[in-house]
Write an enzyme that holds these catalytic residues in place. Structure first.
Site, mmCIF file in Angstrom:
data_model
loop_
_atom_site.group_PDB
_atom_site.id
_atom_site.type_symbol
_atom_site.label_atom_id
_atom_site.label_comp_id
_atom_site.label_asym_id
_atom_site.label_seq_id
_atom_site.Cartn_x
_atom_site.Cartn_y
_atom_site.Cartn_z
ATOM 1 C CG ASP A 238 0.123 9.380 1.274
ATOM 2 O OD1 ASP A 238 -0.081 7.986 1.328
ATOM 3 O OD2 ASP A 238 -0.657 10.167 1.635
ATOM 4 C CG HIS B 247 -2.061 -0.843 1.191
ATOM 5 N ND1 HIS B 247 -3.365 -0.715 0.861
ATOM 6 C CD2 HIS B 247 -1.693 -2.333 1.132
ATOM 7 C CE1 HIS B 247 -4.033 -1.863 0.866
ATOM 8 N NE2 HIS B 247 -3.105 -2.919 1.111
HETATM 9 P P1 ADP Z 1 -2.676 6.557 5.301
HETATM 10 O O1 ADP Z 1 -3.190 5.410 4.779
HETATM 11 O O2 ADP Z 1 -1.477 6.974 5.345
HETATM 12 O O3 ADP Z 1 -3.470 6.782 6.743
HETATM 13 P P2 ADP Z 1 -4.861 7.674 3.647
HETATM 14 O O4 ADP Z 1 -5.407 9.108 3.299
HETATM 15 O O5 ADP Z 1 -4.711 6.918 2.307
HETATM 16 O O6 ADP Z 1 -3.549 7.685 4.357
HETATM 17 O O7 ADP Z 1 -6.162 6.879 4.276
HETATM 18 C C1 ADP Z 1 -6.557 7.349 5.340
HETATM 19 C C2 ADP Z 1 -7.698 6.843 6.111
HETATM 20 O O8 ADP Z 1 -8.263 7.200 7.174
HETATM 21 C C3 ADP Z 1 -8.968 7.501 5.292
HETATM 22 O O9 ADP Z 1 -9.727 6.637 4.695
HETATM 23 C C4 ADP Z 1 -9.675 8.549 5.940
HETATM 24 O O10 ADP Z 1 -10.939 8.901 6.022
HETATM 25 C C5 ADP Z 1 -9.375 7.799 7.467
HETATM 26 N N1 ADP Z 1 -9.200 8.944 8.447
HETATM 27 C C6 ADP Z 1 -8.300 10.184 8.347
HETATM 28 N N2 ADP Z 1 -8.474 10.773 9.442
HETATM 29 C C7 ADP Z 1 -9.510 10.111 9.977
HETATM 30 C C8 ADP Z 1 -10.097 10.650 11.401
HETATM 31 N N3 ADP Z 1 -9.612 11.776 12.090
HETATM 32 N N4 ADP Z 1 -10.927 9.910 11.785
HETATM 33 C C9 ADP Z 1 -11.448 8.916 11.206
HETATM 34 N N5 ADP Z 1 -10.713 8.293 9.943
HETATM 35 C C10 ADP Z 1 -9.805 9.133 9.587
HETATM 36 C C1 G6P Z 2 -0.878 3.032 6.066
HETATM 37 C C2 G6P Z 2 -0.397 1.720 6.127
HETATM 38 C C3 G6P Z 2 -1.365 0.877 6.482
HETATM 39 C C4 G6P Z 2 -1.637 1.121 8.172
HETATM 40 C C5 G6P Z 2 -2.130 2.414 8.301
HETATM 41 C C6 G6P Z 2 -2.466 2.943 9.755
HETATM 42 O O1 G6P Z 2 -2.284 3.096 5.629
HETATM 43 O O2 G6P Z 2 -0.203 1.573 4.816
HETATM 44 O O3 G6P Z 2 -0.818 -0.622 6.751
HETATM 45 O O4 G6P Z 2 -2.564 0.040 8.567
HETATM 46 O O5 G6P Z 2 -1.255 3.429 7.449
HETATM 47 O O6 G6P Z 2 -1.550 2.747 10.340
HETATM 48 P P1 G6P Z 2 -1.460 1.912 11.760
HETATM 49 O O7 G6P Z 2 0.346 1.665 11.997
HETATM 50 O O8 G6P Z 2 -2.141 2.442 12.635
HETATM 51 O O9 G6P Z 2 -1.996 0.471 11.485
#
Ligand code: ADP
Ligand code: G6P
Length: 502
Positions: A372, A163
């Site tokens: 990202d 991912h």
């Molecule tokens: P990452 O995978 O690095 O976290 P992404 O933008 O791909 O970044 O995904 C983040 C996910 O987490 C999204 O689906 C978003 O809606 C969710 N998210 C981000 N901030 C919050 C929050 N404060 N509460 C709930 N969900 C959240």
């Molecule tokens: C990114 C990574 C995921 C991970 C998520 C949240 O999306 O690709 O594998 O689950 O961040 O991070 P965490 O450490 O809370 O699982």
């Protein structure tokens, strides 16, 4: 007797939370983070098993099924949490794979633990996979699982999907255990990435480190085994976000949010896990300089920064939080007034409806990661804009930039460029914004999460056997199940996630 499945998904995290419901049950809540956000739609409606860590420490709790999805928890001890999750996964691989925007830490002891935990995941998977099953291993925490699993169960069809970005060879070459890591991933039959460049990087490394014959879509290892590679850009449940954003309660809530913000002319919104890859500091600098230079005024332009806590026991994350909160305090202290904050900083998780309301409230969504894999927030914002309005400012360094070309693309390292782009987005003509949003929405309609899973699983098994188990894209089944997406789990069996003991 162990129940076995024909499709097994293996990811570090299980999508379970001990978020207490009023009746004492635990909710099937999506954790903030792209991976569980992406997979939950597909899996809650698919007969499969999800192997993963339940978030707590010590023996794995016995967890009941969630709809048609079986849960197979894997236990982690305190030492394993430190060495495997906080250490090798999130202090070595995560920064290394994100352009080393924070220096990766190389600690020899972590490697042993990372191996041991990957063996445990492989063993748990081998137990629950029926003969000839397909196994879909997710992300950088589990890079060694494909190889270990192949050794245990040569009958399985094994896919791996990363991912996060896969770094250029010159960065990957820093990794002391680079050969083992590459061999581990290439234990799969199909290795999927977010962007084509990643497949190219792996092809180069396989040729250099493993004497493989490689092209950007196939690697032939020295023993003759072939591994296919390719780009499968992940997406979101577009139908779910659209229907949420259309809900009268969400529309009302968005209006309320705007009133609560003091009816500014422009609302700038960012939603991130509190992570140093997200470029939060760069955008705070840009905003603060725009205020300093008098190019915007607090009364007219308000920033809402949602930054959900993440990996809080890792030093670099704690330090980042301190820096950001210091900077938010400084900006508010310098430019705010009583009842008029410059930045509304929210360090909390929100449910999907509140996120949808926030997306609808924004005039400009500011997504500026330094690197990202994809960035699903950018796609969620577009899906939520039923009204066709709103501007997306998007970093060139997010995977989403390949697809959302009608965003205001920006290099977040170029603070002057970022300031100018923010102003351009704030001042754009409504007709221009509508045209851009229309094109991005059109793209997303054809590229939702079901399309992603279908493309990947069809590439893994072209008989269609796996892809046929998936729900139909955006169909009523998808929406119906999303609405009922709450599994009742007795409180006593719930697990703590995200907050292991300090
Ligand atoms: P990452 O995978 O690095 O976290 P992404 O933008 O791909 O970044 O995904 C983040 C996910 O987490 C999204 O689906 C978003 O809606 C969710 N998210 C981000 N901030 C919050 C929050 N404060 N509460 C709930 N969900 C959240
Ligand atoms: C990114 C990574 C995921 C991970 C998520 C949240 O999306 O690709 O594998 O689950 O961040 O991070 P965490 O450490 O809370 O699982």
């Amino acid at each position: 007797m162990v129940r076995q499945s024909s499709l097994v998904v293996v990811a570090n995290r299980l999508p379970l939370d001990d978020n207490a419901a009023p009746d004492g049950a635990c909710e099937w809540r999506r954790s903030p983070g792209g991976l569980t956000s992406a997979l939950h739609t597909i899996l809650e409606q698919t007969p499969a098993t999800w192997v993963g860590w339940a978030g707590g420490l010590g023996p794995a709790p016995a967890l009941p099924d969630i709809g048609s999805l079986r849960i197979r928890p894997v236990a982690l001890s305190e030492t394993e949490l430190r060495g495997y999750y906080e250490g090798f996964a999130n202090s070595t691989l995560w920064p290394l794979y994100h352009d080393a925007v924070e220096p990766p830490v190389f600690d020899r002891d972590w490697w042993e633990t990372y191996q041991a935990v990957n063996v445990r995941f492989a063993q748990a998977t081998a137990e629950v996979a029926e003969a000839g099953a397909a196994v879909w291993v997710q992300d950088y925490h589990l890079s060694l699982v494909p190889r270990y699993l192949r050794a245990l169960r040569p009958d399985l069809l094994i896919g791996f999907f990363l991912h996060v970005p896969f770094p250029p060879p010159e960065l990957f070459m820093q990794l002391p255990r680079r050969i083992e890591l590459l061999r581990g991933m290439l234990g799969a039959d199909l290795v999927g990435f977010q962007r084509p460049q990643a497949a190219h990087n792996v092809a180069q490394l396989a040729a250099k480190l493993l004497a493989a014959q490689s092209t950007d879509d196939q690697i032939t290892l020295a023993d003759g085994r072939q591994v296919r590679t390719g780009a499968f850009p992940v997406s979101i449940d577009v139908a779910e976000m659209q229907s949420l954003a259309r809900r009268p309660s969400v529309v009302t809530r968005a209006r309320q949010l705007r009133r609560d913000l003091g009816e500014p002319r422009r609302v700038l919104l960012s939603v991130d896990r509190l992570d140093y890859t997200k470029g939060i500091e760069h955008r705070l600098t840009a905003y603060s300089e725009l205020l300093r230079d008098g190019r915007i005024k607090v009364r007219d332009t308000v920033v809402v920064q949602v930054a959900v806590p993440s990996r809080e026991r890792v030093d670099s994350y704690r330090a980042l939080r301190d820096r950001i909160e210091g900077e938010v305090g400084r900006i508010n202290g310098e430019y705010g007034r009583v009842g008029e904050a410059a930045i509304h900083y929210l360090n909390q998780p929100f449910d999907r409806a509140e996120l949808a309301a926030l997306y609808r409230t924004a005039d400009v969504m500011v997504v500026t990661p330094l690197r990202d894999g994809m960035n699903l927030v950018a796609k969620e914002f577009v899906a939520a804009r039923e009204d066709g309005a709103g501007a997306l400012v998007l970093s060139e360094f997010a995977g989403a930039a390949d697809e959302l070309q009608d965003a205001f693309l920006v290099n977040p390292h170029d603070v002057d460029g970022l300031k100018d782009t923010l102003l351009r987005a704030m001042r754009a003509e409504p007709a221009d914004l509508r045209a851009r949003m229309g094109a991005m929405r059109e793209h997303l309609r054809g590229h939702d999460i079901i399309a992603w899973a279908r493309a990947y699983l069809t590439a893994l098994d072209d008989s269609g056997r796996l892809a046929n188990q998936l729900p139909l894209a955006g169909g009523p089944k998808a929406r119906g199940a999303a609405a009922k997406a709450r599994a009742i789990i007795p409180r006593s069996r719930s697990v703590a996630r995200r907050r292991p003991p300090a």
